[in-house]
Design an enzyme around this catalytic site. Structure first.
Site, PDB file in Angstrom:
ATOM      1  N   ASN A  13       0.883  -1.164   0.000  1.00 57.78           N
ATOM      2  CA  ASN A  13       0.000   0.000   0.000  1.00 57.78           C
ATOM      3  C   ASN A  13       0.923   1.216   0.000  1.00 57.78           C
ATOM      4  O   ASN A  13       1.490   1.568   1.025  1.00 57.78           O
ATOM      5  CB  ASN A  13      -0.885  -0.033   1.253  1.00 57.78           C
ATOM      6  CG  ASN A  13      -1.677   1.252   1.436  1.00 57.78           C
ATOM      7  OD1 ASN A  13      -1.792   2.052   0.513  1.00 57.78           O
ATOM      8  ND2 ASN A  13      -2.213   1.454   2.640  1.00 57.78           N
ATOM      9  N   LYS A  15       0.289   4.290  -0.371  1.00 57.97           N
ATOM     10  CA  LYS A  15      -0.289   5.508   0.219  1.00 57.97           C
ATOM     11  C   LYS A  15       0.007   6.721  -0.686  1.00 57.97           C
ATOM     12  O   LYS A  15       0.096   6.558  -1.903  1.00 57.97           O
ATOM     13  CB  LYS A  15       0.220   5.697   1.655  1.00 57.97           C
ATOM     14  CG  LYS A  15       0.069   4.414   2.484  1.00 57.97           C
ATOM     15  CD  LYS A  15       0.259   4.612   3.944  1.00 57.97           C
ATOM     16  CE  LYS A  15       0.059   3.275   4.662  1.00 57.97           C
ATOM     17  NZ  LYS A  15       0.124   3.391   6.100  1.00 57.97           N
ATOM     18  N   HIS A  98      -9.388   1.568   4.680  1.00 57.68           N
ATOM     19  CA  HIS A  98      -8.109   1.771   5.371  1.00 57.68           C
ATOM     20  C   HIS A  98      -8.309   2.766   6.520  1.00 57.68           C
ATOM     21  O   HIS A  98      -9.059   3.734   6.390  1.00 57.68           O
ATOM     22  CB  HIS A  98      -7.044   2.286   4.402  1.00 57.68           C
ATOM     23  CG  HIS A  98      -5.681   2.229   5.009  1.00 57.68           C
ATOM     24  ND1 HIS A  98      -5.226   3.183   5.867  1.00 57.68           N
ATOM     25  CD2 HIS A  98      -4.707   1.289   4.926  1.00 57.68           C
ATOM     26  CE1 HIS A  98      -4.008   2.845   6.289  1.00 57.68           C
ATOM     27  NE2 HIS A  98      -3.674   1.699   5.720  1.00 57.68           N
ATOM     28  N   GLU A 100      -6.585   5.117   7.577  1.00 59.28           N
ATOM     29  CA  GLU A 100      -6.294   6.518   7.256  1.00 59.28           C
ATOM     30  C   GLU A 100      -7.481   7.168   6.543  1.00 59.28           C
ATOM     31  O   GLU A 100      -7.737   8.355   6.720  1.00 59.28           O
ATOM     32  CB  GLU A 100      -5.005   6.606   6.411  1.00 59.28           C
ATOM     33  CG  GLU A 100      -3.784   6.319   7.273  1.00 59.28           C
ATOM     34  CD  GLU A 100      -2.615   5.692   6.536  1.00 59.28           C
ATOM     35  OE1 GLU A 100      -2.572   5.732   5.296  1.00 59.28           O
ATOM     36  OE2 GLU A 100      -1.737   5.138   7.226  1.00 59.28           O
ATOM     37  N   GLU A 170      -5.645  -4.613  10.445  1.00 62.26           N
ATOM     38  CA  GLU A 170      -4.611  -3.600  10.656  1.00 62.26           C
ATOM     39  C   GLU A 170      -4.878  -2.823  11.945  1.00 62.26           C
ATOM     40  O   GLU A 170      -5.672  -1.865  11.946  1.00 62.26           O
ATOM     41  CB  GLU A 170      -4.580  -2.622   9.485  1.00 62.26           C
ATOM     42  CG  GLU A 170      -4.210  -3.261   8.166  1.00 62.26           C
ATOM     43  CD  GLU A 170      -3.509  -2.269   7.251  1.00 62.26           C
ATOM     44  OE1 GLU A 170      -2.414  -2.589   6.781  1.00 62.26           O
ATOM     45  OE2 GLU A 170      -4.041  -1.174   7.030  1.00 62.26           O
ATOM     46  N   GLY A 176       2.513   2.369  10.597  1.00 57.21           N
ATOM     47  CA  GLY A 176       3.499   3.433  10.410  1.00 57.21           C
ATOM     48  C   GLY A 176       4.209   3.838  11.688  1.00 57.21           C
ATOM     49  O   GLY A 176       4.904   4.849  11.735  1.00 57.21           O
ATOM     50  N   SER A 216       3.274  -2.080  10.277  1.00 58.31           N
ATOM     51  CA  SER A 216       4.722  -2.181  10.499  1.00 58.31           C
ATOM     52  C   SER A 216       5.277  -3.581  10.216  1.00 58.31           C
ATOM     53  O   SER A 216       6.223  -4.013  10.867  1.00 58.31           O
ATOM     54  CB  SER A 216       5.090  -1.719  11.910  1.00 58.31           C
ATOM     55  OG  SER A 216       4.724  -0.356  12.089  1.00 58.31           O
TER      56      SER A 216
HETATM   57  P1  PGA Z   1       2.812   0.272   7.562  1.00 59.24           P
HETATM   58  O1  PGA Z   1       1.377   0.508   6.898  1.00 59.24           O
HETATM   59  O2  PGA Z   1       3.327  -1.036   7.026  1.00 59.24           O
HETATM   60  O3  PGA Z   1       3.643   1.449   7.119  1.00 59.24           O
HETATM   61  O4  PGA Z   1       2.604   0.226   9.035  1.00 59.24           O
HETATM   62  C1  PGA Z   1       0.485  -0.544   6.716  1.00 59.24           C
HETATM   63  C2  PGA Z   1      -0.794  -0.018   6.108  1.00 59.24           C
HETATM   64  O5  PGA Z   1      -1.239   1.062   6.514  1.00 59.24           O
HETATM   65  O6  PGA Z   1      -1.402  -0.648   5.229  1.00 59.24           O
END
Ligand code: PGA
Length: 255
Positions: A13, A15, A98, A100, A170, A176, A216
């Site tokens: 992903n 982003k 997601h 976010e 998630e 992140g 992460s």
């Molecule tokens: P990350 O993001 O691996 O940077 O923690 C995962 C995601 O948001 O899909």
């Protein structure tokens, strides 16, 4: 083992990262790095790179996804992209729900459901994201919350359509942040999601559905997370932006 009957999927992903020029460079590096992977490999890129990603990955084992989709077919929705637009480009996957999107763009369980259904109706494969935030984990409501998010997201989705659904667990506090869920925590919630799928669609669908962990995940922790019986892959943010790091996770999933 059940796990062998499901597709392991590692999805990047990206982003809001990579200009179209940078995306092309990353895809050029990824193609040889994940060639011969023992799992399905997906890259979800910003809208501006999708057409080039589809073009560049033709004939390779890389599958292309979008990061969001609108639920209406067309109309006065400035700035939005419909499922038909994605399909017409040759895009195969899309992420819905997601955290976010939920956190910064006012997505609700209801709009996640509408987007998921619209994407499935158009023939896309959908990676539906669910997960608790830190306060919810500390309150001990993780399982209830994830059950609720999963059920609402899948409202009106048929057992037949579930062939095109992937669920990504998630935990928001792990995204992140460099703070990964332990493999036990990931397993516990992924198993709870599979239980909900069994309640909704029966055991056969639950057994066949890919449930990913995301938050992460990286080359160092992927092996342990992916070894868990109900963790069938990963949704990878930060570590999907470098070809070698992403390829290492893909290799872990193919073991
Ligand atoms: P990350 O993001 O691996 O940077 O923690 C995962 C995601 O948001 O899909």
């Amino acid at each position: 083992m059940d796990k062998q009957n499901r597709k392991a999927i590692i999805a990047g992903n990206w982003k809001m990262n990579k200009t179209a020029t940078e995306a092309a460079e990353l895809i050029d590096a990824l193609i040889p790095a994940v060639k011969g992977a023992g799992c399905e490999v997906v890259i979800c890129t910003p809208f501006t790179s999708l057409a080039a990603a589809v073009e560049k990955t033709r004939g390779t084992n890389l599958h292309v996804g979008a990061e969001n989709v609108h639920f209406e077919k067309s109309g006065a929705y400035t700035g939005e992209i419909s499922a038909d637009m994605l399909v017409d480009l040759g895009v195969e996957y899309v992420i819905t729900g997601h955290s976010e999107r939920r956190q910064y763009f006012a997505e609700t369980d209801e709009t996640v459901n509408k987007r998921t259904r619209a994407a499935l109706a158009a023939g896309l494969k959908v990676i539906v994201c669910v997960g608790e935030n830190l306060a919810q984990r500390e309150q001990g409501v993780t399982e209830e919350l994830v059950r609720l998010q999963t059920k609402i997201a899948l409202g009106g989705v048929s057992a037949e359509e579930m062939k095109n659904v992937v669920i990504a667990y998630e935990p928001v506090w792990a995204i992140g942040t460099g703070r990964t869920a332990t493999s036990e925590q990931a397993q516990e919630v992924c198993a709870a999601i599979r239980k909900v799928l069994a309640e909704l669609y029966g055991q056969a669908v639950a057994t066949a559905t890919t449930v990913q962990y995301g938050g992460s995940m990286n080359a160092a922790n992927a092996d342990e997370l992916l070894a868990k019986p109900d963790v069938d892959g990963g949704l990878i943010g930060g570590a999907s932006l470098k070809a070698d790091a992403f390829a290492a996770i893909v290799a872990a999933a193919g073991k």
